[in-house]
Design a protein around this motif. Structure first.
Motif, PDB file in Angstrom:
ATOM      1  N   VAL A 152      34.939  18.702  21.718  1.00  0.00           N
ATOM      2  CA  VAL A 152      34.128  17.740  20.956  1.00  0.00           C
ATOM      3  C   VAL A 152      32.665  18.157  20.841  1.00  0.00           C
ATOM      4  O   VAL A 152      31.963  17.693  19.933  1.00  0.00           O
ATOM      5  CB  VAL A 152      34.218  16.321  21.564  1.00  0.00           C
ATOM      6  CG1 VAL A 152      35.638  15.803  21.479  1.00  0.00           C
ATOM      7  CG2 VAL A 152      33.719  16.287  23.007  1.00  0.00           C
ATOM      8  N   THR A 153      32.168  19.007  21.739  1.00  0.00           N
ATOM      9  CA  THR A 153      30.762  19.398  21.691  1.00  0.00           C
ATOM     10  C   THR A 153      30.552  20.823  21.183  1.00  0.00           C
ATOM     11  O   THR A 153      29.427  21.208  20.877  1.00  0.00           O
ATOM     12  CB  THR A 153      30.112  19.290  23.080  1.00  0.00           C
ATOM     13  OG1 THR A 153      30.700  20.250  23.968  1.00  0.00           O
ATOM     14  CG2 THR A 153      30.274  17.891  23.662  1.00  0.00           C
ATOM     15  N   PHE A 211      33.200  15.796  37.890  1.00  0.00           N
ATOM     16  CA  PHE A 211      34.046  15.258  36.816  1.00  0.00           C
ATOM     17  C   PHE A 211      33.440  13.988  36.231  1.00  0.00           C
ATOM     18  O   PHE A 211      33.301  13.852  35.007  1.00  0.00           O
ATOM     19  CB  PHE A 211      35.440  14.975  37.374  1.00  0.00           C
ATOM     20  CG  PHE A 211      36.314  14.168  36.453  1.00  0.00           C
ATOM     21  CD1 PHE A 211      37.018  14.779  35.433  1.00  0.00           C
ATOM     22  CD2 PHE A 211      36.440  12.799  36.619  1.00  0.00           C
ATOM     23  CE1 PHE A 211      37.827  14.031  34.584  1.00  0.00           C
ATOM     24  CE2 PHE A 211      37.236  12.045  35.774  1.00  0.00           C
ATOM     25  CZ  PHE A 211      37.934  12.667  34.752  1.00  0.00           C
ATOM     26  N   MET A 212      33.047  13.057  37.110  1.00  0.00           N
ATOM     27  CA  MET A 212      32.507  11.787  36.639  1.00  0.00           C
ATOM     28  C   MET A 212      31.174  11.984  35.926  1.00  0.00           C
ATOM     29  O   MET A 212      30.924  11.399  34.872  1.00  0.00           O
ATOM     30  CB  MET A 212      32.353  10.829  37.818  1.00  0.00           C
ATOM     31  CG  MET A 212      33.665  10.425  38.458  1.00  0.00           C
ATOM     32  SD  MET A 212      33.448   9.409  39.936  1.00  0.00           S
ATOM     33  CE  MET A 212      32.678   7.958  39.228  1.00  0.00           C
ATOM     34  N   PHE A 213      30.311  12.849  36.482  1.00  0.00           N
ATOM     35  CA  PHE A 213      29.005  13.101  35.869  1.00  0.00           C
ATOM     36  C   PHE A 213      29.163  13.702  34.477  1.00  0.00           C
ATOM     37  O   PHE A 213      28.539  13.255  33.513  1.00  0.00           O
ATOM     38  CB  PHE A 213      28.192  14.040  36.762  1.00  0.00           C
ATOM     39  CG  PHE A 213      26.887  14.468  36.163  1.00  0.00           C
ATOM     40  CD1 PHE A 213      25.774  13.645  36.217  1.00  0.00           C
ATOM     41  CD2 PHE A 213      26.770  15.705  35.539  1.00  0.00           C
ATOM     42  CE1 PHE A 213      24.568  14.038  35.655  1.00  0.00           C
ATOM     43  CE2 PHE A 213      25.567  16.106  34.974  1.00  0.00           C
ATOM     44  CZ  PHE A 213      24.468  15.269  35.030  1.00  0.00           C
ATOM     45  N   ARG A 217      28.183  11.904  30.961  1.00  0.00           N
ATOM     46  CA  ARG A 217      27.177  12.577  30.134  1.00  0.00           C
ATOM     47  C   ARG A 217      27.709  12.872  28.744  1.00  0.00           C
ATOM     48  O   ARG A 217      27.025  12.613  27.735  1.00  0.00           O
ATOM     49  CB  ARG A 217      26.749  13.886  30.813  1.00  0.00           C
ATOM     50  CG  ARG A 217      25.778  14.719  29.986  1.00  0.00           C
ATOM     51  CD  ARG A 217      25.461  16.045  30.670  1.00  0.00           C
ATOM     52  NE  ARG A 217      26.664  16.845  30.833  1.00  0.00           N
ATOM     53  CZ  ARG A 217      26.703  17.991  31.508  1.00  0.00           C
ATOM     54  NH1 ARG A 217      25.622  18.441  32.099  1.00  0.00           N
ATOM     55  NH2 ARG A 217      27.827  18.670  31.607  1.00  0.00           N
ATOM     56  N   THR A 218      28.924  13.392  28.649  1.00  0.00           N
ATOM     57  CA  THR A 218      29.489  13.732  27.350  1.00  0.00           C
ATOM     58  C   THR A 218      29.768  12.478  26.524  1.00  0.00           C
ATOM     59  O   THR A 218      29.494  12.439  25.317  1.00  0.00           O
ATOM     60  CB  THR A 218      30.783  14.544  27.530  1.00  0.00           C
ATOM     61  OG1 THR A 218      30.499  15.727  28.290  1.00  0.00           O
ATOM     62  CG2 THR A 218      31.360  14.947  26.179  1.00  0.00           C
ATOM     63  N   ALA A 219      30.302  11.448  27.180  1.00  0.00           N
ATOM     64  CA  ALA A 219      30.597  10.202  26.455  1.00  0.00           C
ATOM     65  C   ALA A 219      29.321   9.571  25.901  1.00  0.00           C
ATOM     66  O   ALA A 219      29.294   9.102  24.758  1.00  0.00           O
ATOM     67  CB  ALA A 219      31.321   9.219  27.374  1.00  0.00           C
ATOM     68  N   LEU A 220      28.247   9.551  26.701  1.00  0.00           N
ATOM     69  CA  LEU A 220      26.985   8.979  26.226  1.00  0.00           C
ATOM     70  C   LEU A 220      26.399   9.799  25.072  1.00  0.00           C
ATOM     71  O   LEU A 220      25.874   9.234  24.107  1.00  0.00           O
ATOM     72  CB  LEU A 220      25.982   8.901  27.380  1.00  0.00           C
ATOM     73  CG  LEU A 220      26.300   7.872  28.479  1.00  0.00           C
ATOM     74  CD1 LEU A 220      25.288   7.979  29.614  1.00  0.00           C
ATOM     75  CD2 LEU A 220      26.321   6.460  27.906  1.00  0.00           C
TER      76      LEU A 220
END
Length: 230
Positions: A152-153, A211-213, A217-220
């Motif tokens: 996606v990025t 993983f959570m970070f 970060r990517t979702a935001l």
């Protein structure tokens, strides 16, 4: 800390490595690739990376019978670094890139290598099998997030919190040598535990945090880019 970014061919992704060794490693890999015999291609190097990681898993598993086999782990990890890190560099230096093929095959190989590595640790007697499997699940989840984020990025991040594949290999090699004597460490309130059990717990917690970070970060970032007007 250096950040190296490899530009991407049109329609593919860029590679970004924000690890301490990234800049030096990139120069070394290009130097080797420019001098490598033409008969050795990227696929040969990918196969070397896979076989050497399978060897790492076997060495860990067999160390339950003879811990001296752990001395093979740093050698096999060095071969894995040579094959896994150099295959893409050789393709770029020779202008023989196959971006989708390379990306797919490299990461299938990475998944197989991870399963071999953590299965070997589970059978080694140096780490509790349940902890080794938890570490494998966390690692595969983190890999899946990286693959999704890359899609996606269009940026493939090789490092997290300053740790890239090369740094992880160095830590694993040092741990394998330390494991020869089956050392234990004292943990306040718990007592003495196996060194690799403590290391496995810390590694699992660190991978889950990474993983959570990365996911947040990517979702935001995507939410900002695709903001819906009121």
């Amino acid at each position: 800390m250096s950040v190296t970014t490899v530009p991407a061919p049109a329609g593919t992704h860029a590679r970004q490595n924000a690890s301490p060794l990234a800049a030096v490693e990139k120069r070394l890999l290009v130097w080797i690739a420019q001098r490598l015999p033409r008969a050795i291609g990227s696929d040969h190097l990918t196969l070397l990376g896979l076989l050497s990681m399978l060897g790492v898993g076997l060495a860990f598993a067999a160390s339950s019978r003879d811990s001296r086999l752990l001395y093979l782990v740093p050698v096999l990890l060095a071969l894995n670094w040579f094959g896994d890190s150099l295959d893409g560099t050789v393709a770029r230096v020779r202008n023989r890139q196959r971006p989708r093929y390379g990306y797919y095959v490299d990461h299938v190989v990475d998944i197989v290598g991870a399963v071999a590595l953590f299965s070997g640790l589970a059978l080694s007697g140096g780490m509790a099998p349940l902890l080794a499997m938890a570490l494998l699940v966390a690692y595969l989840a983190a890999m899946a997030e990286v693959f999704l984020a890359t899609h996606v990025t269009r940026v493939f991040r090789l490092a997290s919190f300053g740790f890239g594949p090369t740094e992880l290999r160095i830590v694993l090699a040092a741990g394998a040598l330390a494991l020869v004597g089956r050392p234990t460490v004292g943990v306040p309130g718990v007592g003495r535990v196996a060194l690799f059990d403590l290391g496995g717990f810390i590694a699992t917690a660190g991978i889950v945090c990474a993983f959570m970070f990365s996911a947040v970060r990517t979702a935001l970032a995507l939410a900002r880019e695709e903001r819906i007007a009121p």
